[in-house]
Scaffold this motif. Structure first.
Motif, PDB file in Angstrom:
ATOM      1  N   CYS A 114      -9.758  -3.562  -3.974  1.00  0.00           N
ATOM      2  CA  CYS A 114     -10.507  -4.537  -4.778  1.00  0.00           C
ATOM      3  C   CYS A 114     -10.081  -4.423  -6.243  1.00  0.00           C
ATOM      4  O   CYS A 114      -9.992  -3.310  -6.788  1.00  0.00           O
ATOM      5  CB  CYS A 114     -12.008  -4.261  -4.631  1.00  0.00           C
ATOM      6  SG  CYS A 114     -13.040  -5.420  -5.554  1.00  0.00           S
ATOM      7  N   VAL A 115      -9.795  -5.555  -6.873  1.00  0.00           N
ATOM      8  CA  VAL A 115      -9.427  -5.556  -8.294  1.00  0.00           C
ATOM      9  C   VAL A 115     -10.273  -6.606  -9.014  1.00  0.00           C
ATOM     10  O   VAL A 115     -10.525  -7.684  -8.481  1.00  0.00           O
ATOM     11  CB  VAL A 115      -7.903  -5.821  -8.483  1.00  0.00           C
ATOM     12  CG1 VAL A 115      -7.516  -7.218  -8.050  1.00  0.00           C
ATOM     13  CG2 VAL A 115      -7.469  -5.598  -9.923  1.00  0.00           C
ATOM     14  N   HIS A 116     -10.765  -6.249 -10.211  1.00  0.00           N
ATOM     15  CA  HIS A 116     -11.597  -7.195 -10.975  1.00  0.00           C
ATOM     16  C   HIS A 116     -11.522  -6.862 -12.463  1.00  0.00           C
ATOM     17  O   HIS A 116     -10.957  -5.842 -12.871  1.00  0.00           O
ATOM     18  CB  HIS A 116     -13.051  -7.162 -10.480  1.00  0.00           C
ATOM     19  CG  HIS A 116     -13.649  -5.784 -10.442  1.00  0.00           C
ATOM     20  ND1 HIS A 116     -14.062  -5.125 -11.582  1.00  0.00           N
ATOM     21  CD2 HIS A 116     -13.874  -4.925  -9.410  1.00  0.00           C
ATOM     22  CE1 HIS A 116     -14.546  -3.937 -11.250  1.00  0.00           C
ATOM     23  NE2 HIS A 116     -14.435  -3.791  -9.932  1.00  0.00           N
ATOM     24  N   GLY A 117     -12.104  -7.739 -13.263  1.00  0.00           N
ATOM     25  CA  GLY A 117     -11.969  -7.647 -14.719  1.00  0.00           C
ATOM     26  C   GLY A 117     -12.637  -6.454 -15.363  1.00  0.00           C
ATOM     27  O   GLY A 117     -12.323  -6.112 -16.500  1.00  0.00           O
ATOM     28  N   VAL A 157      -8.863  -7.903  -2.340  1.00  0.00           N
ATOM     29  CA  VAL A 157     -10.032  -8.700  -2.712  1.00  0.00           C
ATOM     30  C   VAL A 157     -10.140  -8.665  -4.234  1.00  0.00           C
ATOM     31  O   VAL A 157     -10.017  -7.601  -4.841  1.00  0.00           O
ATOM     32  CB  VAL A 157     -11.323  -8.126  -2.081  1.00  0.00           C
ATOM     33  CG1 VAL A 157     -12.520  -9.011  -2.405  1.00  0.00           C
ATOM     34  CG2 VAL A 157     -11.159  -7.990  -0.574  1.00  0.00           C
ATOM     35  N   SER A 158     -10.347  -9.825  -4.832  1.00  0.00           N
ATOM     36  CA  SER A 158     -10.374  -9.834  -6.297  1.00  0.00           C
ATOM     37  C   SER A 158     -11.239 -10.955  -6.821  1.00  0.00           C
ATOM     38  O   SER A 158     -11.700 -11.829  -6.080  1.00  0.00           O
ATOM     39  CB  SER A 158      -8.949  -9.993  -6.839  1.00  0.00           C
ATOM     40  OG  SER A 158      -8.575 -11.347  -6.843  1.00  0.00           O
ATOM     41  N   THR A 159     -11.464 -10.930  -8.128  1.00  0.00           N
ATOM     42  CA  THR A 159     -12.020 -12.084  -8.829  1.00  0.00           C
ATOM     43  C   THR A 159     -10.811 -12.888  -9.301  1.00  0.00           C
ATOM     44  O   THR A 159      -9.695 -12.655  -8.850  1.00  0.00           O
ATOM     45  CB  THR A 159     -12.877 -11.622 -10.016  1.00  0.00           C
ATOM     46  OG1 THR A 159     -12.088 -10.741 -10.820  1.00  0.00           O
ATOM     47  CG2 THR A 159     -14.123 -10.904  -9.536  1.00  0.00           C
ATOM     48  N   CYS A 178     -13.158 -13.851  -4.763  1.00  0.00           N
ATOM     49  CA  CYS A 178     -14.607 -14.075  -4.803  1.00  0.00           C
ATOM     50  C   CYS A 178     -15.011 -14.521  -6.210  1.00  0.00           C
ATOM     51  O   CYS A 178     -14.353 -14.164  -7.188  1.00  0.00           O
ATOM     52  CB  CYS A 178     -15.352 -12.786  -4.455  1.00  0.00           C
ATOM     53  SG  CYS A 178     -15.009 -12.198  -2.778  1.00  0.00           S
ATOM     54  N   PRO A 179     -16.128 -15.278  -6.322  1.00  0.00           N
ATOM     55  CA  PRO A 179     -16.507 -15.807  -7.626  1.00  0.00           C
ATOM     56  C   PRO A 179     -17.124 -14.799  -8.591  1.00  0.00           C
ATOM     57  O   PRO A 179     -17.244 -15.059  -9.775  1.00  0.00           O
ATOM     58  CB  PRO A 179     -17.512 -16.913  -7.292  1.00  0.00           C
ATOM     59  CG  PRO A 179     -18.032 -16.576  -5.954  1.00  0.00           C
ATOM     60  CD  PRO A 179     -16.963 -15.817  -5.237  1.00  0.00           C
ATOM     61  N   MET A 180     -17.554 -13.635  -8.081  1.00  0.00           N
ATOM     62  CA  MET A 180     -18.135 -12.654  -9.016  1.00  0.00           C
ATOM     63  C   MET A 180     -17.751 -11.238  -8.603  1.00  0.00           C
ATOM     64  O   MET A 180     -17.250 -10.998  -7.504  1.00  0.00           O
ATOM     65  CB  MET A 180     -19.651 -12.809  -9.097  1.00  0.00           C
ATOM     66  CG  MET A 180     -20.367 -12.616  -7.780  1.00  0.00           C
ATOM     67  SD  MET A 180     -22.147 -12.861  -7.965  1.00  0.00           S
ATOM     68  CE  MET A 180     -22.719 -12.432  -6.330  1.00  0.00           C
ATOM     69  N   ILE A 181     -17.989 -10.289  -9.524  1.00  0.00           N
ATOM     70  CA  ILE A 181     -17.565  -8.902  -9.312  1.00  0.00           C
ATOM     71  C   ILE A 181     -18.541  -8.150  -8.422  1.00  0.00           C
ATOM     72  O   ILE A 181     -18.167  -7.493  -7.465  1.00  0.00           O
ATOM     73  CB  ILE A 181     -17.436  -8.166 -10.671  1.00  0.00           C
ATOM     74  CG1 ILE A 181     -16.317  -8.803 -11.502  1.00  0.00           C
ATOM     75  CG2 ILE A 181     -17.165  -6.676 -10.458  1.00  0.00           C
ATOM     76  CD1 ILE A 181     -16.233  -8.276 -12.919  1.00  0.00           C
ATOM     77  N   GLU A 182     -19.849  -8.229  -8.761  1.00  0.00           N
ATOM     78  CA  GLU A 182     -20.851  -7.492  -7.993  1.00  0.00           C
ATOM     79  C   GLU A 182     -22.038  -8.402  -7.725  1.00  0.00           C
ATOM     80  O   GLU A 182     -22.143  -9.487  -8.287  1.00  0.00           O
ATOM     81  CB  GLU A 182     -21.292  -6.239  -8.765  1.00  0.00           C
ATOM     82  CG  GLU A 182     -21.766  -6.545 -10.176  1.00  0.00           C
ATOM     83  CD  GLU A 182     -21.694  -5.330 -11.093  1.00  0.00           C
ATOM     84  OE1 GLU A 182     -21.418  -4.236 -10.597  1.00  0.00           O
ATOM     85  OE2 GLU A 182     -21.921  -5.503 -12.295  1.00  0.00           O
ATOM     86  N   GLU A 183     -22.949  -7.947  -6.860  1.00  0.00           N
ATOM     87  CA  GLU A 183     -24.094  -8.776  -6.509  1.00  0.00           C
ATOM     88  C   GLU A 183     -24.911  -9.116  -7.745  1.00  0.00           C
ATOM     89  O   GLU A 183     -25.095  -8.298  -8.634  1.00  0.00           O
ATOM     90  CB  GLU A 183     -24.971  -8.067  -5.464  1.00  0.00           C
ATOM     91  CG  GLU A 183     -24.371  -8.149  -4.069  1.00  0.00           C
ATOM     92  CD  GLU A 183     -25.305  -7.614  -3.008  1.00  0.00           C
ATOM     93  OE1 GLU A 183     -26.376  -7.111  -3.363  1.00  0.00           O
ATOM     94  OE2 GLU A 183     -24.950  -7.688  -1.822  1.00  0.00           O
ATOM     95  N   ASN A 184     -25.443 -10.338  -7.775  1.00  0.00           N
ATOM     96  CA  ASN A 184     -26.179 -10.826  -8.928  1.00  0.00           C
ATOM     97  C   ASN A 184     -27.481 -11.437  -8.435  1.00  0.00           C
ATOM     98  O   ASN A 184     -27.476 -12.386  -7.663  1.00  0.00           O
ATOM     99  CB  ASN A 184     -25.329 -11.881  -9.664  1.00  0.00           C
ATOM    100  CG  ASN A 184     -25.990 -12.374 -10.924  1.00  0.00           C
ATOM    101  OD1 ASN A 184     -27.212 -12.331 -11.076  1.00  0.00           O
ATOM    102  ND2 ASN A 184     -25.172 -12.844 -11.851  1.00  0.00           N
TER     103      ASN A 184
END
Length: 684
Positions: A508-511, A534-536, A474-480
């Motif tokens: 889920c893994v992200h920065g 699911v990741s960035t 996905c293009p981002m970590i959380e809703e914006n």
């Protein structure tokens, strides 16, 4: 102080409020303002008779007002100002929406210059909200070529044009002539003052072309000089002399036959190390082309010569993976291999550092921890950096300084068009691995819309039931709140998938996760204990999961082609047939065409050429990863011939004056040092 360094807040007509808006465009000083070049130009230099204008044409006309402007109130909140203009050939009906003040400015008999789009229906012509001014207006925007600038909310073309005009008038005597006169004459280049005046306010298209050529040449010439000085200093140094070893001894130990391209890359590097000069080589190859094997062969070669190697990876996950891969290649020969990463315990780090200092390790693999101040190497002869564009020059230099002129090998899995590589990597010698090892699969790629979601979920279910694993990016970590609601965030999408597949293991893994959390999740996925990850884009580079057979990229239109190619490279690494699905609801034709390129080829070099054409170098790798300072005017696709000329000119000049110490090079030296200071962490 040089007026060029003045904060734009103090420029006439700007002030604090507008300065903040200019800051959003990257404009902070007068220098930034005069270097904020137009993105295009509108030709308002010639006028057309009304009768010769066509439907849909944007055009300049000179006409008389046939009547006074009059106001028409349609309803509350909608007011129209209307009037007709005529010339000897015909008439145009003009309409302005919600600009009632115009009613008082237009009177019968006024001679007007009008620029706008003609709508022709039958014999009737109309214009809506055109640019309009009296004939002969001072500082007018008709009857000339008009610059069009990139804007931000709150700034208009008029405000930017006015600010640039005032800045140019005020700083004309301060604009430095950075190109020596001999160089300008040789390459027939305009002077600085002329170039800046005509890039913003060209008297003709010929003047604009002369100005642009001068400024493009200067920008690329400065870049070539900066890179040449920075990298040439290492390239010209003597290096640790290596002696002949039979590399076939290493190749014959492998359970497979290396490709011809891998052998060539190894031979290139060995030749460098036997030359007596410090090697400075880039090994560039597509995802899965086998660069790690090249690194292993060279580490073995250096070990046979009695020296130590260091291998730096951009993330701990990658460092761990390289540790396992390189150990498999090299441990059977008896090489002593260590690992040094930030998440190791203090005791573990102390032990590895002590072994390094005592010369008890032949190879150390790690992250930026390798160049920490307290790390000492007893005999560092080879430095290898993986995914070079993720390290700034300061980081790489810190590691190189740990040895006495060690050889340097840079590896990149981001295929870069050779022309761009020549600029980014300056005078690094380049080896290209352009063959894939046997067994490396083509990943079937599909571009689909959200309407395929049910079928896509069914495909996920089918592959997982066969024992495969799935990446979802996905293009981002959380809703914006600032982004459209259809842009997927990793956290929310992971929750949705878990709901849809309650019996599957979703993670889920992200920065924003701590390094240990990321490593734990990735390790669990590699071990096969997660079905859907699911990741960035933290998984963009290097992670090797042979059992993963499906890569889904949500909102694929928000990624560059080279980035999508990197993500696709996470699957197809094992024996299983693999797929990549790019999901996008964008109806933009250019976006659809971009994604279609991904479905047609798996060749990273072809994709990178297309990506460079479509997006330009600034966005080529994503923010701050391309190793280039922002180009103000040069276009590395269309300005290729100027680039080659500028590089050649820079090489010739640096040969005759490597330190730029000659009096006629004083301004050039200042400009080069300024460029390097501003971009020290981005230049590679």
């Amino acid at each position: 102080m040089n007026y060029l360094e003045t904060d734009i807040r103090y420029c006439k007509g700007i002030g604090e409020k507008k300065a903040l808006l200019f800051n959003k465009l990257g404009v902070f000083t007068v220098r930034d303002l005069v270097s904020y070049f137009p993105r295009k130009y509108e030709d308002r230099s010639s006028f057309k008779p009304i009768a010769l204008t066509c439907d849909g044409e944007t055009v300049c006309i000179n006409a008389l007002a046939a009547e006074d402007a009059h106001l028409v109130r349609i309803r509350r909140g909608l007011e129209l100002v209307k009037f007709r203009v005529v010339d000897e050939s015909g008439s145009v009906d003009i309409t302005f929406f919600n600009q009632p003040y115009i009613k008082n400015n237009i009177h019968r008999g006024d001679s007007l210059n009008i620029y706008g789009k003609i709508i022709a229906v039958g014999g009737k012509r109309t214009m809506t909200n055109p640019v309009i001014e009296r004939e002969g207006a001072v500082g007018g925007v008709t009857g000339r070529i008009v610059p069009v600038y990139g804007l931000t909310t709150g700034l208009s073309q008029k405000i930017v044009m006015s600010a640039v005009r005032q800045a140019l008038d005020a700083c004309a005597s301060d604009l430095p002539e950075v190109l020596p006169e001999s160089l300008r004459k040789k390459y027939k280049l305009a002077q600085t003052g002329y170039a800046y005046e005509n890039i913003h306010f060209p008297a003709s298209f010929e003047d604009l072309e002369l100005a642009r050529r001068r400024l493009v040449f200067e920008e690329l010439f400065l870049l070539a000089c900066a890179l040449g000085r920075m990298k040439g200093s290492h390239a010209k140094q003597s290096g640790i002399l290596m002696h002949g070893q039979n590399i076939e001894e290493f190749f014959s130990s492998l359970p497979f036959i290396p490709t011809g391209a891998q052998r060539r890359a190894v031979a290139d590097a060995v030749r460098d190390m036997q030359s007596g000069m410090a090697m400075n080589r880039l090994v560039q190859g597509d995802v899965g082309s086998g660069k790690t094997l090249v690194a292993a062969a060279l580490i073995w070669y250096v070990w046979k010569n009695g020296h130590t190697s260091a291998f730096m990876a951009p993330t701990e996950i990658l460092a761990e993976q390289h540790f396992e891969t390189l150990s498999a290649f090299l441990a059977p020969f008896g090489l002593r291999i260590g690992k040094l990463t930030g998440s190791m315990t203090a005791k573990q780090k102390r032990e590895v550092k002590a072994e390094l200092a005592a010369g008890e390790l032949d190879l150390v693999i790690g992250t930026h921890a390798l160049f920490s101040e307290d790390v000492e190497y007893s005999d560092l002869a080879l430095v290898i950096t993986d995914e070079q564009h993720r390290f700034g020059v300061n980081q790489r230099s810190s590691l190189i300084s740990k040895g006495e002129k060690p050889h340097v090998l840079v590896m990149s899995a981001t295929p870069i068009p050779r022309t761009l590589a020549l600029i980014i990597y300056g005078d690094l010698d380049i080896s290209v691995i352009d063959e894939m090892p046997p067994g490396r699969q083509k990943v079937d790629t599909f571009a689909v819309t959200e309407s395929y979601r049910t079928r896509l979920n069914g495909f996920i279910r089918k592959l997982v039931s066969e024992g495969r694993q799935v990446f979802v990016v996905c293009p981002m970590i959380e809703e914006n709140e600032e982004l459209p609601p259809n842009v997927k965030s990793a956290q929310e999408h992971a929750a949705e998938l878990q709901k849809y597949f309650p019996d599957l293991r979703v993670a889920c893994v992200h920065g924003k996760l701590r390094a240990k959390e990321k490593n734990d999740i990735m390790s669990t996925f590699v071990a096969g204990d997660i079905d859907i990850l699911v990741s960035t884009t933290v998984i963009e580079v290097g992670v090797d999961v042979p059992n993963a057979a499906l890569m889904i990229v949500e909102n694929a239109d928000r990624f560059g082609l080279s980035q999508l190619h990197q993500l696709r490279g996470r699957v197809g690494r094992g024996e299983h047939k693999s797929y990549c699905v790019l999901v996008s609801d964008s109806d933009n034709e250019a976006t659809r065409a971009r994604l279609k390129i991904m479905t047609k080829t798996n060749d990273g070099f072809k994709i990178s050429e297309e990506d460079l054409k479509l997006r330009g170098p600034g966005d080529f790798f994503g923010s701050r990863q391309h190793g280039l300072p922002a180009m103000h005017i040069a276009d590395l696709c269309s300005d290729m011939s100027v680039l080659q000329t500028a590089q050649q000119a820079a090489q010739e000049l640096l040969l005759s004056d490597p330190e730029l110490s000659a009096p006629e090079h004083a301004q050039l030296k200042t400009a080069v040092e300024r460029l390097f200071t501003l971009n020290a962490d981005a230049l590679n």
